[in-house]
Design a protein around this motif. Sequence first.
Motif, short mmCIF file in Angstrom:
data_model
loop_
_atom_site.label_atom_id
_atom_site.label_comp_id
_atom_site.label_asym_id
_atom_site.label_seq_id
_atom_site.Cartn_x
_atom_site.Cartn_y
_atom_site.Cartn_z
N LEU A 1 0.83 -1.20 0.00
CA LEU A 1 0.00 0.00 0.00
C LEU A 1 0.87 1.25 0.00
CD1 LEU A 1 -3.07 0.53 0.18
CD2 LEU A 1 -2.78 0.75 2.63
N GLY A 2 1.95 1.23 0.76
CA GLY A 2 2.85 2.37 0.80
C GLY A 2 3.71 2.49 -0.43
N ALA A 3 4.06 1.37 -1.03
CA ALA A 3 4.92 1.39 -2.22
C ALA A 3 4.15 1.75 -3.48
CB ALA A 3 5.59 0.03 -2.38
N ASN A 4 2.84 1.84 -3.37
CA ASN A 4 2.00 2.15 -4.52
C ASN A 4 2.38 3.49 -5.14
OD1 ASN A 4 -0.10 1.97 -6.33
ND2 ASN A 4 -1.59 2.79 -4.91
N VAL A 5 2.71 4.48 -4.32
CA VAL A 5 3.08 5.80 -4.83
C VAL A 5 4.33 5.71 -5.68
CG1 VAL A 5 3.73 8.14 -4.16
CG2 VAL A 5 2.02 6.90 -2.83
N LEU A 6 5.33 5.01 -5.19
CA LEU A 6 6.59 4.87 -5.92
C LEU A 6 6.39 4.14 -7.24
CD1 LEU A 6 9.68 5.22 -5.91
CD2 LEU A 6 9.79 2.99 -4.80
N VAL A 7 5.65 3.08 -7.23
CA VAL A 7 5.44 2.29 -8.45
C VAL A 7 4.70 3.10 -9.51
CG1 VAL A 7 4.24 0.27 -9.39
CG2 VAL A 7 5.55 0.06 -7.28
N TRP B 1 2.23 5.31 -14.32
CA TRP B 1 0.87 4.77 -14.37
C TRP B 1 -0.08 5.80 -13.77
CZ3 TRP B 1 1.99 -0.67 -11.95
CH2 TRP B 1 2.64 -1.46 -12.88
N PRO B 2 -1.18 6.06 -14.43
CA PRO B 2 -2.16 6.97 -13.82
C PRO B 2 -2.91 6.24 -12.70
CG PRO B 2 -2.98 6.17 -15.91
CD PRO B 2 -1.58 5.63 -15.76
N GLY B 3 -3.00 6.90 -11.60
CA GLY B 3 -3.68 6.30 -10.46
C GLY B 3 -3.85 7.31 -9.36
N VAL B 4 -4.49 6.87 -8.28
CA VAL B 4 -4.79 7.79 -7.19
C VAL B 4 -3.52 8.25 -6.48
CG1 VAL B 4 -5.21 6.00 -5.46
CG2 VAL B 4 -6.34 8.19 -5.25
N ALA B 5 -2.52 7.38 -6.39
CA ALA B 5 -1.28 7.77 -5.72
C ALA B 5 -0.49 8.77 -6.57
CB ALA B 5 -0.43 6.53 -5.45
#
Length: 84
Positions: A21-27, A33-37
Amino acid sequence: MTPNGLIPVLTIAGIVFSTMLGANVLVEKVFSWPGVASYALDALLASDYAPVQGFVLLMASIFVLVNLTVDLLYGLADPRATVA
């Protein structure tokens, strides 16, 4: 799998999910990739704090729900585990 062996598996599964969940921003930023993070990080860099607050609230809620689920599964895996 015996119930005694299930407790560490549940613990590690909760920790791994929280780490992902925390690594989502980095990825999302590394792979563009477009996403909420990615949106939250762009909003933070633009000093738009409302989306950042929403992102933090969303991630905190998911984190709490994952930990609650793991705690409830502890009770199913080992009925001797009680709330102190």
